[in-house]
Design an enzyme around this catalytic site. Structure first.
Site, PDB file in Angstrom:
ATOM      1  N   CYS A  11     -79.095   8.063   6.510  1.00 61.21           N
ATOM      2  CA  CYS A  11     -79.195   6.778   6.615  1.00 61.21           C
ATOM      3  C   CYS A  11     -80.941   7.870   7.668  1.00 61.21           C
ATOM      4  CB  CYS A  11     -79.487   5.893   7.733  1.00 61.21           C
ATOM      5  SG  CYS A  11     -78.368   5.439   7.487  1.00 61.21           S
ATOM      6  N   GLY A  37     -80.858   8.166   1.307  1.00 59.23           N
ATOM      7  CA  GLY A  37     -80.342   7.354   1.307  1.00 59.23           C
ATOM      8  C   GLY A  37     -81.054   6.182   0.909  1.00 59.23           C
ATOM      9  N   ASN A 111     -79.392   5.014  12.559  1.00 62.59           N
ATOM     10  CA  ASN A 111     -77.929   6.761  11.522  1.00 62.59           C
ATOM     11  C   ASN A 111     -77.861   7.140  12.613  1.00 62.59           C
ATOM     12  OD1 ASN A 111     -80.285   9.974  10.888  1.00 62.59           O
ATOM     13  ND2 ASN A 111     -78.305   8.741   9.866  1.00 62.59           N
ATOM     14  N   GLY A 112     -76.421   7.665  12.360  1.00 60.59           N
ATOM     15  CA  GLY A 112     -75.820   8.491  12.713  1.00 60.59           C
ATOM     16  C   GLY A 112     -73.950   7.184  12.724  1.00 60.59           C
ATOM     17  N   TYR A 258     -78.912  21.128   3.590  1.00 60.30           N
ATOM     18  CA  TYR A 258     -79.422  20.749   2.606  1.00 60.30           C
ATOM     19  C   TYR A 258     -80.230  19.200   2.828  1.00 60.30           C
ATOM     20  CZ  TYR A 258     -77.342  16.742  -0.615  1.00 60.30           C
ATOM     21  OH  TYR A 258     -77.459  16.446  -1.966  1.00 60.30           O
TER      22      TYR A 258
END
Ligand code: AMP
Length: 476
Positions: A11, A37, A111-112, A258
């Site tokens: 996210c 996302g 996020n997570g 990445y």
């Protein structure tokens, strides 16, 4: 303890305080974070009195038309963009999650992933809580709403002390913005500032997963939200508190390998620098006798630059990427994903014919993409294909918010490097060492990293109970 059954939330989050065009800034911030996302996105704004929300499946630019943004007009905003796996890909789980509680209206974007989500949810359900989504984020919302603490900042601190795992989150109430990171700092979250324009009384404070969002909205990077820190921005200004004692930092190294954009600063460090270093280090550890260095676009490009520079072998764009298809990973069904490689990449025959090629990518997950790409390069006339990967073999799933499949599907969890080489059909295959990767990303400088996907050693204190089941290596 098992992590939640859903541990694949990649996210991006953004938050704005306060600006006459908060909804537009949130929109642009999300636009810059689209790579984090591509499945759903949402924005919640405040006009000082009430919260307004719009969220939908799809890409940011498609969801937020001018008309929709006009309806969201406000001075405070948070936004979220999300990708998750098929079983979970419903609008119901799209974020932000907004609730009306005894502490007023609030909305949260996260996020997570939490690793004690199932346990917490079970306990809360047995006490009468009714959940509307399967997302971890709703657990945090419930914890805040039902906290005995009276004020929102205290209730949020109380809730965050009860959850375990990875979270970088932003929250909005009618008059405040909150930003917090878990005590280990798994996922990134940066704070920035847009200087007040003529006629404006105050600077605009912004938060975003990556600083590339700041560049687009004219914000200056100020600092990281620190692990264990909760920042509240309101009429009283910016206040910071530590709701928990920071634990040894374990920021996700895959953000540098990445996930993040190279033009971002993440965990206080330029991603571009890490990625070039990864390529240089890879060249030192695993040189190849070759005529050209070819990156797998886009993920391998920056590492390939470093590799080419270090070896002196010329870099050539031997694979061309169509920019009109999303990442292959956004389509979770295997059959379509395979087709996606061809949709996305095409070899440049004139560059590859008769050449010994070093092919650079950032990671091999299941191995299916690399196998197709190697075949594609050979079919275009390459004499030899030497695959080089700018991180170590991915052997363990991530429970902290990166979409890594289970051990059963991770090719490197079940096969030797030689077996992987054979499967992908390369003449040689080499990965970067763990030490080499950590060095390239400046481990121990501005941050220390979580490398669990490469080591199987998780920083949180629950045990990975997944069994490793060796799978047969498919032959070319
Ligand atoms: P695979 O066929 O599973 O080996 O896919 C490897 C490709 O997926 C590489 O080109 C990576 O850049 C990309 N990749 C690796 N991890 C992720 C991720 N979590 N999300 C999206 N793409 C990824």
């Amino acid at each position: 303890m098992l992590p939640s059954d859903k541990f694949h939330d990649e996210c991006g989050v953004v938050a704005i305080y306060s600006n006459p065009e908060a909804e537009k800034l949130a929109y642009l911030g999300l636009h810059a974070l689209q790579h984090r996302g591509q499945e759903s996105a949402g924005i919640v704004t405040s006009n000082g009195m009430a919260l307004n929300m719009h969220k939908s499946m799809g890409l940011v630019a498609d969801i937020f038309t001018e008309e929709e943004l006009a309806k969201l007009h406000g001075t405070l905003a948070i936004g979220h963009t999300r990708y998750s796996t098929a079983g979970d890909s419903s609008l119901l789980n799209a974020q932000p999650i907004m609730v009306q509680s005894n502490k007023g209206m609030m909305a949260l974007a996260h996020n997570g992933n939490l690793v004690n989500a199932s346990e917490l949810r079970g306990r809360m359900e047995s006490q009468g809580s009714i959940f509307q989504t399967t997302s971890d984020t709703e657990i945090i919302v419930h914890l805040i709403a039902f906290s005995k603490e009276q004020t929102l900042p205290e209730a949020m601190a109380d809730a965050l002390r009860r959850v375990e795992g990875a979270f970088s989150l932003v929250m909005i109430s009618p008059d405040r913005i909150f930003a917090a990171r878990d005590p280990r700092g798994f996922r990134p979250l940066a704070m920035g500032r847009i200087p007040a324009q003529p006629g404006q009384k105050q600077d605009t404070i912004v938060f975003a997963s990556e600083t590339c969002a700041f560049d687009l909205i004219g914000a200056n990077y100020e600092r990281e939200v620190k692990p264990g820190e909760l920042i509240v921005v309101g009429p009283e200004g910016v206040t910071s508190r530590f709701y928990a004692t920071p634990l040894p930092q374990s920021s996700c190294i895959f953000e540098h390998v990445y996930f993040s954009r190279p033009d971002s600063r993440v965990f206080g460090r330029a991603v571009q620098q890490s990625r070039e270093n990864l390529g240089c280090q890879l060249a030192r550890e695993a040189p190849a006798d070759a005529d050209v260095v070819v990156p797998v676009p886009d993920s391998g490009v920056t590492a390939a630059l470093g590799y080419a520079e270090e070896t002196g072998i010329p870099l050539r764009f031997g694979l061309i990427r169509s920019h009109y298809v999303g990442r292959t990973f956004i389509e979770p069904r295997q059959a379509v994903r395979d087709f996606g490689v061809k949709l996305k990449l095409n070899p440049v025959r004139s560059l590859l014919e008769g050449k010994r090629v070093v092919l650079i990518d950032d990671s091999i997950v299941r191995g299916t993409t690399s196998r197709k790409i190697v075949r594609m390069i050979r079919n275009a006339g390459a004499k030899e294909v030497h695959m080089r990967i700018s991180c170590p073999p991915t052997i363990s799933p991530c429970f902290y918010g990166v979409d890594t499949p289970s051990k059963k599907e991770l090719i490197a969890a079940n096969n030797s490097i030689e077996q992987i080489r054979e499967f992908i059909g390369a003449d040689s295959l080499a990965y970067l060492s763990l030490e080499g990767m950590k060095k390239a990303c400046g481990d121990g400088e501005k941050t220390t990293y979580c490398t669990a996907c490469y080591t199987g050693k998780y920083p949180t204190n629950w045990v990975d109970v997944e069994e490793i089941q060796p799978v047969a290596v498919a032959k070319n």
